[in-house]
Design a protein around this motif. Structure first.
Motif, short mmCIF file in Angstrom:
data_model
loop_
_atom_site.label_atom_id
_atom_site.label_comp_id
_atom_site.label_asym_id
_atom_site.label_seq_id
_atom_site.Cartn_x
_atom_site.Cartn_y
_atom_site.Cartn_z
N GLY A 1 0.64 -1.08 0.06
CA GLY A 1 -0.04 -0.04 -0.02
C GLY A 1 0.81 1.26 -0.03
O GLY A 1 1.99 1.31 0.51
N SER A 2 0.33 2.22 -0.52
CA SER A 2 0.87 3.68 -0.68
C SER A 2 2.12 3.49 -1.93
O SER A 2 2.55 4.58 -2.11
CB SER A 2 1.50 4.00 0.56
OG SER A 2 1.49 5.30 0.73
N CYS A 3 2.52 2.40 -2.18
CA CYS A 3 3.55 2.38 -3.15
C CYS A 3 3.29 2.20 -4.55
O CYS A 3 4.09 2.40 -5.47
CB CYS A 3 4.62 1.20 -2.75
SG CYS A 3 5.19 1.65 -1.11
N ALA B 1 12.74 11.89 -6.78
CA ALA B 1 11.92 10.76 -6.06
C ALA B 1 10.79 11.74 -5.60
O ALA B 1 10.83 12.83 -5.54
CB ALA B 1 12.80 10.20 -4.89
N GLY B 2 9.93 11.09 -4.94
CA GLY B 2 8.64 11.75 -4.22
C GLY B 2 9.11 12.69 -3.13
O GLY B 2 8.81 13.76 -3.15
N ALA B 3 10.26 11.85 -2.39
CA ALA B 3 10.43 12.78 -1.17
C ALA B 3 11.42 14.13 -1.70
O ALA B 3 11.34 15.01 -0.97
CB ALA B 3 11.54 11.98 -0.20
N HIS B 4 11.94 13.89 -2.70
CA HIS B 4 12.82 15.14 -3.20
C HIS B 4 11.79 16.19 -3.79
O HIS B 4 12.09 17.24 -3.97
CB HIS B 4 13.67 14.36 -4.53
CG HIS B 4 15.01 15.43 -4.75
ND1 HIS B 4 15.55 15.19 -5.97
CD2 HIS B 4 15.64 16.16 -3.98
CE1 HIS B 4 16.53 16.04 -6.14
NE2 HIS B 4 16.60 16.62 -4.91
N CYS C 1 0.30 19.40 -1.39
CA CYS C 1 -0.51 18.14 -1.42
C CYS C 1 0.75 17.11 -1.87
O CYS C 1 1.52 16.96 -2.84
CB CYS C 1 -1.66 18.11 -2.82
SG CYS C 1 -2.33 16.49 -2.76
N ASP C 2 0.81 15.94 -0.75
CA ASP C 2 1.63 14.81 -1.40
C ASP C 2 0.72 13.88 -2.40
O ASP C 2 -0.42 13.27 -2.06
CB ASP C 2 1.92 14.16 0.15
CG ASP C 2 2.54 12.60 -0.11
OD1 ASP C 2 2.45 12.08 -1.51
OD2 ASP C 2 3.51 12.20 0.54
N GLY C 3 1.45 13.92 -3.60
CA GLY C 3 0.38 13.59 -4.68
C GLY C 3 0.87 11.75 -4.97
O GLY C 3 0.62 11.36 -6.00
N ILE D 1 4.53 14.17 -8.10
CA ILE D 1 3.81 13.17 -8.65
C ILE D 1 4.98 12.04 -8.90
O ILE D 1 6.03 12.42 -9.27
CB ILE D 1 3.27 13.61 -10.10
CG1 ILE D 1 2.22 14.35 -9.89
CG2 ILE D 1 2.86 12.31 -10.73
CD1 ILE D 1 2.03 15.16 -11.16
N ASN D 2 4.83 10.88 -8.18
CA ASN D 2 5.87 9.68 -8.29
C ASN D 2 5.59 8.96 -9.64
O ASN D 2 4.74 8.37 -9.82
CB ASN D 2 5.60 8.85 -7.15
CG ASN D 2 5.66 9.54 -5.94
OD1 ASN D 2 4.48 10.32 -5.67
ND2 ASN D 2 6.52 9.13 -5.01
N LEU D 3 6.53 9.46 -10.45
CA LEU D 3 6.18 8.57 -11.96
C LEU D 3 6.46 7.15 -11.86
O LEU D 3 6.06 6.44 -12.46
CB LEU D 3 7.32 9.36 -13.02
CG LEU D 3 7.37 10.75 -13.39
CD1 LEU D 3 8.49 10.95 -14.53
CD2 LEU D 3 5.94 10.97 -13.64
N HIS D 4 7.28 6.79 -10.77
CA HIS D 4 7.62 5.28 -10.59
C HIS D 4 6.17 4.73 -9.82
O HIS D 4 6.14 3.55 -9.59
CB HIS D 4 8.84 5.07 -9.75
CG HIS D 4 8.85 6.02 -8.48
ND1 HIS D 4 9.15 7.29 -8.58
CD2 HIS D 4 8.69 6.15 -7.26
CE1 HIS D 4 9.43 8.13 -7.44
NE2 HIS D 4 9.03 6.85 -6.67
N LYS D 5 5.22 5.50 -9.43
CA LYS D 5 3.96 4.96 -9.02
C LYS D 5 3.09 5.16 -9.89
O LYS D 5 2.60 4.05 -10.63
CB LYS D 5 3.63 5.54 -7.51
CG LYS D 5 4.63 5.52 -6.54
CD LYS D 5 4.25 5.93 -5.14
CE LYS D 5 5.35 5.66 -4.16
NZ LYS D 5 5.05 6.65 -2.71
N THR D 6 2.40 6.47 -10.13
CA THR D 6 1.13 6.56 -11.09
C THR D 6 1.78 6.18 -12.53
O THR D 6 0.67 5.75 -12.97
CB THR D 6 0.74 8.06 -10.79
OG1 THR D 6 0.71 8.30 -9.34
CG2 THR D 6 -0.35 8.29 -11.76
C1 LIG Z 1 5.85 6.98 -1.88
C2 LIG Z 1 5.43 7.97 -0.94
C3 LIG Z 1 6.33 9.14 -0.81
C4 LIG Z 1 7.77 9.26 -1.06
O1 LIG Z 1 7.94 8.92 -2.33
P1 LIG Z 1 9.30 8.40 -2.86
O2 LIG Z 1 9.53 8.50 -4.41
O3 LIG Z 1 9.42 6.97 -2.28
O4 LIG Z 1 10.55 9.27 -2.34
C5 LIG Z 1 5.66 10.09 -0.29
N1 LIG Z 1 4.34 10.12 0.37
C6 LIG Z 1 3.87 8.92 0.11
C7 LIG Z 1 2.16 9.05 0.67
C8 LIG Z 1 4.18 7.91 -0.44
O5 LIG Z 1 3.48 6.88 -0.61
#
Ligand SMILES: *Cc1c(COP(=O)(O)O)cnc(C)c1O
Length: 518
Positions: free
Chosen positions: A102-104, A163-166, A269-271, A293-298
């Motif tokens: 989840g969340s990944c 990265a998302g955190a970045h 907003c954490d996307g 926006i995490n390209l590696h997720k969405t």
């Molecule tokens: C994955 C995630 C992040 C961080 O993204 P990374 O690409 O792993 O740095 C931040 N917030 C949420 C809710 C996430 O699921």
């Protein structure tokens, strides 16, 4: 008993309870071989290459000449190669099976993406090439930026965060720059819901903000009254995930945006969970000011062994002037990179990376967008939500959903169904490994006791989801039926058994040291 370096018996052991030691002499099982460290397998005096002795050339290294073996593992090429291939076979991957973290958002990475990213015109470009020779690559970046801005209804995007955190760091630095530009250096408090991903408070702290936690209400959403009570003229903004980490849509999000804006703060907003709403909802319409926006997720790019993430960050009109360089612009038929802060239109806060971001991921993400089209992206989001709700519906009679009602793209359970069984969330997850399933996200979000967060994504079939649900139902019934041993010993079929996780976290052994250096 003679043991090898991994504590396995190296000779047959007689007269010992067979359960007390691993069941093979070598530690290998089937053709899955035990794998010592490269240093343990290698021999210091061996080498993979043969160089002739230097003759008649005096050394010019002086006192720098090495007088002891440097301690590299000595292996031949096939030995070194086999080591890494064997390790890779122990790795779990989305290409092997369901990855319900989840969340990944662990979705299938289409092979078409890989094919496009490997085209010579994309894979062989160098970031220092003259712009005139990389017009196609710049157009890919420009087009990707256009899709991200359109999908979110925002004004600008920084593609460079890795990265998302970045991306969070990028967004919060822009917020800080915007506040500083208004002379509001006293606004240093950032509101963060207690269900937030750990990167949110870490980012805020990294940017010099103080975090203030907002509690969740009993439906798993932000407690609006508690949020209102925390507003004040020292508030820089809020960091909110939507859908949130409980897998729920924040129903009051427009109200939250209004409250934050009225009090003079910004809305980050954490996307990371954008996969649940892409093509259905534009975050810009909800009042957000910045979102990664995490390209590696969405957008289906590989999460990649801790490697090539990409976290482009979009900005509202209010924050766009502070977005970092570089960015691409189109002038007539020509694409250009704006690299210098002095050449930018607004007041960029600086830059996030040396070059331009993860070009290979930009190509993959744009391939995904173009192959789906806008209707296809919306369909992906809808199917992701449908799949999660299918899991929730099938499991809710044996496991305990953390909240009532339907979910978005992930189904969240707590550990009430394990009460009085002697089995914990961790034991349950370990038993899943024996059944061939990578565990779901555990103990997150923190607001739910013994949380189990399952995200199937849209790329799993109904029959695949049914096999997964049948397994979890079987395990839940076994736990309730008193079959505790199955759980406490798990995983018994994995190459590595139950670890002492506390010791691994507290006293990690990060470095190999030779027993006796020569
Ligand atoms: C994955 C995630 C992040 C961080 O993204 P990374 O690409 O792993 O740095 C931040 N917030 C949420 C809710 C996430 O699921």
């Amino acid at each position: 008993m003679a043991m090898n370096s991994q504590g396995r018996p190296s000779r047959p052991v007689h007269g010992v309870d067979p359960g007390a030691y691993p069941d093979t002499f070598s530690g290998s099982r089937g053709l899955d071989q035990a794998e010592p460290l490269l240093f343990e397998r290698g021999e210091l005096n061996n080498t993979g290459v043969d160089l002739p002795e230097l003759k008649g050339t005096p050394s010019r290294l002086g006192t720098f000449e090495r007088d002891a073996n440097m301690g590299m593992p000595g292996l031949s090429e096939p030995e070194a190669m086999r080591h890494y291939v064997r390790l890779s076979r122990k790795n779990y991957a989305i290409d092997l099976g369901l990855y319900p973290l989840g969340s990944c958002t662990m979705k299938h990475n289409p092979r078409l993406n890989e094919k496009m990213a490997r085209l010579p015109g994309f894979i062989d470009v160098h970031p220092l090439q003259p712009e005139s020779t990389v017009q196609g690559a710049l157009e890919v970046m420009g087009e990707l930026a256009h899709w991200l801005i359109t999908l979110t209804n925002t004004k600008a995007v920084a593609l460079s965060p890795k990265a998302g955190a970045h991306g969070e760091l990028c967004g919060m630095l822009a917020i800080r720059a915007a506040l500083d530009a208004k002379g509001q250096t006293h606004r240093r408090r950032v509101l963060v819901p207690e269900s937030a991903h750990g990167t949110n408070p870490a980012t805020a702290a990294q940017c010099g903000f103080i975090c203030d936690e907002i509690p969740a209400d009993d439906t798993g959403r932000v407690d609006l009254a508690a949020l209102e009570a925390k507003l004040g003229d020292d508030v820089a903004g809020i960091m909110l995930t939507n859908p949130n980490t409980c897998g729920l849509f924040e129903r009051d999000i427009i109200k939250i945006a209004d409250l934050i804006h009225k009090s003079g703060g910004y809305f980050y907003c954490d996307g990371a969970n954008f996969n649940a709403i892409m093509g259905r909802v534009r975050p810009g319409d909800l009042g957000i000011d910045a979102m990664h926006i995490n390209l590696h997720k969405t957008f289906s790019t590989p999460h990649g062994g801790g490697g090539p993430g990409a976290g482009p960050t979009v900005f509202s009109e209010a924050l766009a002037p502070f977005a970092p360089v570089p960015y691409v612009i189109q002038e007539g038929e020509t694409w250009r990179l704006v690299e210098q802060e002095a050449d930018a239109e607004g007041e960029p806060f600086g830059r996030m990376v040396a070059f331009h971001g993860q070009m290979g991921m930009f190509t993959r993400a744009l391939t995904y967008m173009l192959s789906h089209g806008s209707d296809g992206l919306r369909q992906a989001a809808e199917d992701a939500v449908l799949n999660a709700n299918y899991i929730l519906a099938r499991l809710k009679s044996v496991m305990t959903p953390a909240f009532d009602g339907t979910c978005m793209h992930e189904a969240l359970f707590d550990d009430r169904f394990l009460k009085d069984t002697g089995v914990t969330t961790l034991d349950f997850a370990k038993a899943m490994i024996d059944e061939g399933y990578h565990p779901m996200t555990m103990y997150f979000p923190l607001v739910v006791h013994g949380a189990m967060l399952i995200e199937p994504t849209e790329t799993e079939s109904k029959s695949g989801l049914d096999r997964f649900c049948d397994t979890l139902i079987g395990l839940a019934e076994a736990a309730k039926g008193g079959d505790k041993d199955r759980f406490l010993a798990a995983p018994i079929h994995a190459p590595t058994k139950r670890l002492d996780e506390t010791r691994a976290a507290r006293t990690p052994v990060l470095r190999w040291t030779p027993e006796a250096a020569e």
